[in-house]
Design an enzyme around this catalytic site. Sequence first.
Site, PDB file in Angstrom:
ATOM      1  N   ASP A  61       0.821  -1.529  -0.528  1.00  0.00           N
ATOM      2  CA  ASP A  61      -0.378   0.447  -0.091  1.00  0.00           C
ATOM      3  C   ASP A  61       0.554   1.396  -0.001  1.00  0.00           C
ATOM      4  O   ASP A  61       0.200   2.362  -1.172  1.00  0.00           O
ATOM      5  CB  ASP A  61      -0.461  -0.017   1.302  1.00  0.00           C
ATOM      6  CG  ASP A  61      -2.113  -0.683   0.738  1.00  0.00           C
ATOM      7  OD1 ASP A  61      -2.801  -0.927   0.109  1.00  0.00           O
ATOM      8  OD2 ASP A  61      -2.678  -1.304   2.232  1.00  0.00           O
ATOM      9  N   THR A  62       1.968   1.398   0.567  1.00  0.00           N
ATOM     10  CA  THR A  62       2.675   2.590   0.846  1.00  0.00           C
ATOM     11  C   THR A  62       3.353   2.818  -0.119  1.00  0.00           C
ATOM     12  O   THR A  62       3.506   3.553  -0.543  1.00  0.00           O
ATOM     13  CB  THR A  62       3.676   2.010   2.129  1.00  0.00           C
ATOM     14  OG1 THR A  62       2.939   1.916   3.227  1.00  0.00           O
ATOM     15  CG2 THR A  62       3.739   3.899   2.490  1.00  0.00           C
TER      16      THR A  62
END
Length: 399
Positions: free
Chosen positions: A171-172
């Site tokens: 996600d990051t």
Amino acid sequence: MSERSLPLAGIRVVELGQLLAGPFAGTLLAYFGADVIKVEPPGGDPIRRWRSLDDTGTSFWWRSLGRNKRSVTLDLKTDRGRQLAGQLIDRADVLIENFRPGTLESWGLGPERFQQSNPGLVYARISGYGQDGPYADKPGYASVCEGVGGLRYVNGFPDERPVRPNLSLGDTIAGLHAALGIALALLERHGSQQGQVVDVALYESVFNLLEAVIPEFDGAGLVREPSGSTVTGIVPTNTYRCGDGKYVIIGGNGDSIFKRLMQAMGREDLADDPRLAHNPGRVEHEAELDAIIGDWCAGQDSPRVLARLEEARVPCGPIYSAADMMADPHFQARGLFQQVEINGKPLRIPALTPRLAGTPGGTRWPGGEAGTHTEAVLREDLGLSEAEFQALRNEGVLG
């Protein structure tokens, strides 16, 4: 803080994503000056209630992830909620969304909706597998996409279950790619005056991290396997347990560095061994070298190991926890923690990088409560009257 404007000052962003990938991209943009309007469902982004909560019932994580954003609550499952979101997007430079592909089209908020009303819109889409292709409709969780994108395959120890860091890296990393794509699209817009779609896939974002994995397979038929705490084909670089039970990382893989490492260990015989003078030879003797270095580390505590290696200019370091980082003077000197107040109580959250000398980003306010800015945005930005606003509240459109 410099008197020069922040790099993204004047850029308006509407963030429709929730949880992590889209919101992290929005956080980065807001940190460097963008006006980010976060549209949340009634009750707020689910991440507000994830993990450890403060005494208001809000996650500490949210105070960092929601920083510098104006929160508006809208029920996008209603026609009126979608209409209002569309009006906000009509006035925006950037849209960030991380719903499953096709969701915004089904709500009448796909890219084509804004081609005439806002042709300069940069429409950033984050999903598990991208907006097209045979996997586009699959749920795109970071944990799964890290596996499909190849990151999990090389992570762990041979013949054991692949492991993950205790973080949502997919996600990051996708959020970082989205922020970069948005910045590139905004730069291009200066000349063309046209926006474009930025299509970011989680699995492709981690795929971008694979270094030589693909050309090595295609050119030499090599599949890079998991290698524990080492890196295949680079020796020595590993994690070693010291006599006090703490681990240190030693990177002694440069030819001159390896020589200094052996000298610091009192192993002049290995420092001058022609078999080990260059990396290919050290790769052949990796197990032997790691055992020798491991025994040396085990015979003394970690501060002594690190002091001796730093004196010899050998790259090395401890493995830090959050407590270690916050106590470290270098982290403090580099300004990696910023203090905010939550209901009068101080809380430190991480600064965001990169560091810009002339126009550094910053935290202007921490993540607040859901819907804090709903009235201001809808009345001031969209021009709704008091009666219209109250009607929306009574209809449940605002939550």
